[in-house]
Design a protein around this motif. Structure first.
Motif, mmCIF file in Angstrom:
data_model
loop_
_atom_site.group_PDB
_atom_site.id
_atom_site.type_symbol
_atom_site.label_atom_id
_atom_site.label_comp_id
_atom_site.label_asym_id
_atom_site.label_seq_id
_atom_site.Cartn_x
_atom_site.Cartn_y
_atom_site.Cartn_z
ATOM 1 N N LEU A 180 0.768 -1.231 0.205
ATOM 2 C CA LEU A 180 -0.025 0.023 0.128
ATOM 3 C C LEU A 180 0.897 1.100 -0.039
ATOM 4 O O LEU A 180 0.614 2.237 -0.608
ATOM 5 C CB LEU A 180 -1.092 -0.074 1.336
ATOM 6 N N ILE A 181 1.865 1.099 0.843
ATOM 7 C CA ILE A 181 2.692 2.643 0.887
ATOM 8 C C ILE A 181 3.392 2.622 -0.407
ATOM 9 O O ILE A 181 3.694 3.753 -0.992
ATOM 10 C CB ILE A 181 3.876 2.364 1.975
ATOM 11 N N THR A 182 3.936 1.532 -1.322
ATOM 12 C CA THR A 182 4.453 1.686 -2.633
ATOM 13 C C THR A 182 3.301 2.288 -3.560
ATOM 14 O O THR A 182 3.732 3.010 -4.579
ATOM 15 C CB THR A 182 4.837 0.376 -3.052
ATOM 16 N N GLY A 183 2.091 1.799 -3.391
ATOM 17 C CA GLY A 183 1.043 2.314 -4.053
ATOM 18 C C GLY A 183 0.955 3.760 -3.972
ATOM 19 O O GLY A 183 0.583 4.404 -5.007
ATOM 20 N N ILE A 214 10.254 3.276 -12.421
ATOM 21 C CA ILE A 214 11.006 4.459 -11.912
ATOM 22 C C ILE A 214 11.305 3.912 -10.391
ATOM 23 O O ILE A 214 12.467 3.988 -10.198
ATOM 24 C CB ILE A 214 10.743 5.584 -11.930
ATOM 25 N N LEU A 215 10.243 3.607 -9.726
ATOM 26 C CA LEU A 215 10.428 3.264 -8.305
ATOM 27 C C LEU A 215 11.432 1.833 -8.041
ATOM 28 O O LEU A 215 12.103 1.744 -7.197
ATOM 29 C CB LEU A 215 9.210 3.009 -7.697
ATOM 30 N N PHE A 216 11.002 1.131 -9.046
ATOM 31 C CA PHE A 216 11.623 -0.295 -9.168
ATOM 32 C C PHE A 216 13.173 0.084 -9.239
ATOM 33 O O PHE A 216 14.253 -0.538 -8.615
ATOM 34 C CB PHE A 216 11.355 -1.148 -9.964
ATOM 35 N N ILE A 217 13.468 1.027 -10.169
ATOM 36 C CA ILE A 217 14.942 1.060 -10.739
ATOM 37 C C ILE A 217 15.775 1.916 -9.280
ATOM 38 O O ILE A 217 16.772 1.613 -9.144
ATOM 39 C CB ILE A 217 15.104 1.886 -11.939
#
Length: 371
Positions: A180-183, A214-217
């Motif tokens: 949820l926080i990533t969302g 972008i968040l994953f990178i």
């Protein structure tokens, strides 16, 4: 018998060095102490293997040392210790940056909206009070880590109390919370892209996927010490965006008819505020102070874990100041019309600048026509 006694003595030195690493003695918290103590551990011979000979050994001890070095080189013992040191380079200053990245980016953008629902006085009280509560709870989390160094996350911590059931329950809850926080970060990125590009032909889902990639990178750096470098950029960016929003909303409120006195902000909750709205606004402030979520993982990479207290105090005071000032000023300048994230309250032109892109000619023309 002598070899057994020597091995027990070496193990005792390793255990003592490990305990000293988590103690409060200034010179004890060093992985080099543990490595040097571990280097004295004799390597048990492999069953059926021929004993190695030490060329040129003049004594039994020299022969043993030669066999030990050969065994270390064969099994890579020295490399393992060096690899461990790589993951224990996080200091309290970089830990503060990591915690800031974890909490302050999203929290500061939702606080003004919470103030609009709760009112100025309750908003300030909750921002300061919950900040102190967050500092205390983070201190308790750190104490658990100090006493139980093997705890890597909340599931391990709950397992200490509730056993296997608590581990599974807390693990599932922790995973859902992280999703949820990533969302929330993806949603903020989606709003930013929509505001920056200003092209309704592109689906919002596409911007969400781009934000997730972008968040994953940026999450790929293997250690938190390396990740903290991105944290400095993140912290500077969000501070600049907050300052732009505060200044822009203040200028607009001052130049509007009636000036600042015409802004419809209130000291106490508006009469139309429902329990549901007040509860949701309060949880937004609580969520903004959730900087202890990954504290176990962060502390596991600290070279001096006892310094975590400095980090939580520094972060707690910084957050209380930023949240209180941002929430109070933006709410006082915008009033009940404040939006979430707060950057949108500055209007289309300034919000584009705050999100990181200069306004286009079309946006400026639309703003002039609206006036």
């Amino acid at each position: 018998m002598a070899a057994t006694t020597e091995r027990r003595g070496s193990l005792a030195r390793v255990q003592q060095a490990s305990r000293a690493y988590w103690s409060s003695e200034p010179r004890a918290g060093s992985w080099s102490n543990i490595r040097s103590a571990s280097a004295d551990l004799p390597v048990a011979p492999i069953a059926g293997a021929a004993p190695r000979r030490s060329l040129g050994a003049s004594s039994g001890q020299d022969k043993y040392d030669g066999e030990k070095r050969a065994s270390d080189e064969e099994f890579g013992v020295g490399d393992i210790h060096e690899g461990e040191e790589k993951y224990h380079r996080l200091g309290w200053k970089k830990l503060t940056v990591c915690l800031i990245v974890e909490a302050i980016a999203l929290g500061s953008l939702s606080i003004p909206g919470a103030f609009a629902v709760l009112g100025m006085a309750p908003g300030v009280i909750l921002s300061i009070g919950l900040g102190l509560v967050a500092i205390y709870t983070s201190y308790v989390v750190g104490q658990v880590k100090m006493r139980h160094p093997h705890v890597a996350h909340y599931a391990d911590a709950v397992q200490l109390i509730w056993g296997k059931f608590g581990y599974e329950l807390a693990g599932a809850m922790f995973a859902v919370f992280l999703i949820l926080i990533t969302g929330s970060h993806v949603l903020t990125g989606t709003i930013a892209w929509i505001r920056i590009v200003d092209d309704t032909a592109i689906c919002a889902l596409a911007w969400g996927i781009i934000s997730a990639i972008i968040l994953f990178i940026v999450a790929l750096p293997p250690t938190f010490a390396e990740f903290a470098i991105l944290g400095y950029i993140d912290f500077i960016s969000i501070i600049i965006a907050i300052l732009i929003t505060i200044i822009a909303t203040g200028v607009e409120a001052h130049s509007a008819p009636g000036g600042l006195s015409a802004v419809d902000w209130s000291v106490w909750p508006p009469p139309t505020t429902t329990f549901y709205q007040a509860f949701l606004a309060t949880t937004n402030i609580i969520f903004a102070y959730s900087f202890a979520v990954c504290q176990y993982s962060f502390m596991a990479e600290m070279h001096t874990p006892r310094d975590y207290v400095k980090s939580i105090w520094a972060l707690g005071l910084i957050e209380m100041f930023i949240y209180t000032v941002t929430g109070a000023l933006v709410y006082a300048f915008v009033g009940s019309a404040v939006k979430s994230p707060a950057l949108l309250s500055a209007g289309p032109v300034v919000s584009r600048i705050a999100f990181g892109k200069p306004p286009t000619t079309h946006t400026l023309r639309s703003r002039r026509e609206a006036r």
